[in-house]
Motif scaffolding. Sequence first.
Motif, PDB file in Angstrom:
ATOM      1  N   GLU A   1       0.351   4.669  -0.572  1.00 17.51           N
ATOM      2  CA  GLU A   1      -0.318   4.163  -1.736  1.00 17.51           C
ATOM      3  C   GLU A   1       0.743   2.922  -2.160  1.00 17.51           C
TER       4      GLU A   1
ATOM      5  N   ALA B   1      -3.215  -6.035  -8.738  1.00 18.51           N
ATOM      6  CA  ALA B   1      -3.711  -5.001  -7.834  1.00 18.51           C
ATOM      7  C   ALA B   1      -3.419  -3.647  -8.301  1.00 18.51           C
ATOM      8  N   ALA B   2      -4.411  -2.970  -7.910  1.00 16.45           N
ATOM      9  CA  ALA B   2      -4.618  -1.519  -8.251  1.00 16.45           C
ATOM     10  C   ALA B   2      -5.081  -0.594  -7.147  1.00 16.45           C
ATOM     11  N   LEU B   3      -4.842   0.805  -7.269  1.00 11.44           N
ATOM     12  CA  LEU B   3      -5.160   1.539  -6.147  1.00 11.44           C
ATOM     13  C   LEU B   3      -6.749   1.738  -6.470  1.00 11.44           C
ATOM     14  N   ARG B   4      -7.364   1.609  -5.292  1.00 15.45           N
ATOM     15  CA  ARG B   4      -8.931   1.676  -5.179  1.00 15.45           C
ATOM     16  C   ARG B   4      -9.082   3.117  -4.999  1.00 15.45           C
TER      17      ARG B   4
ATOM     18  N   ALA C   1      -6.118   0.060  -1.914  1.00 14.34           N
ATOM     19  CA  ALA C   1      -5.863  -0.831  -2.890  1.00 14.34           C
ATOM     20  C   ALA C   1      -6.663  -2.091  -2.851  1.00 14.34           C
ATOM     21  N   TRP C   2      -6.752  -2.559  -4.086  1.00 10.96           N
ATOM     22  CA  TRP C   2      -7.677  -3.901  -4.301  1.00 10.96           C
ATOM     23  C   TRP C   2      -7.081  -4.710  -5.532  1.00 10.96           C
TER      24      TRP C   2
ATOM     25  N   LEU D   1      -0.600  -0.856  -2.164  1.00 12.10           N
ATOM     26  CA  LEU D   1      -0.168  -1.774  -3.565  1.00 12.10           C
ATOM     27  C   LEU D   1       0.399  -3.095  -3.378  1.00 12.10           C
TER      28      LEU D   1
ATOM     29  N   ARG E   1       3.099   3.630 -10.218  1.00 15.61           N
ATOM     30  CA  ARG E   1       1.834   3.458 -10.219  1.00 15.61           C
ATOM     31  C   ARG E   1       1.125   4.631  -9.010  1.00 15.61           C
TER      32      ARG E   1
ATOM     33  N   ALA F   1      -1.689  -5.552  -1.420  1.00 20.46           N
ATOM     34  CA  ALA F   1      -2.798  -6.098  -2.347  1.00 20.46           C
ATOM     35  C   ALA F   1      -2.281  -7.091  -3.213  1.00 20.46           C
ATOM     36  N   GLU F   2      -1.319  -6.623  -3.676  1.00 23.19           N
ATOM     37  CA  GLU F   2      -0.332  -7.700  -4.767  1.00 23.19           C
ATOM     38  C   GLU F   2       0.039  -8.848  -3.942  1.00 23.19           C
TER      39      GLU F   2
END
Length: 134
Positions: free
Chosen positions: A95, A110-113, A127-128, A99, A76, A102-103
Amino acid sequence: MQLYAGLGCRRGCPARELAALLQQTLFAHHLPASALAGLASIDLKAGEPGLHELARQLGLPLVFFSAAQLAPFESRLSHRSPTAFALSGCHGVAESAALALAEQRGGANAALRLPRTVQGAATLALAWAPPFDG
């Protein structure tokens, strides 16, 4: 919205440099500092005073993950650094750490913002965990 900051840095990077990168990035992307819910990095950086000082200044938890804990996020990443891997066993500290946190805190969605941003001796990614629409 809760944001999770993943941070990487060279040895001895001061809190002021990390804070400047974080503040400039949030400002440039119109994101409120109040949305930050935590900071993370790789466990190799657990002894970095700048990271601890930044967390203290912001009143946020600072979590460290091992390279093995960060490895599942490799697919990711927006960028895979052979240099980072040679030094840390992780292809992208900022990154991956963002992640992972956030997870851990927000859920499996969770994903990179914002992908990694590099400034001087510091690297940052946000990430969020967006709400699940299922």
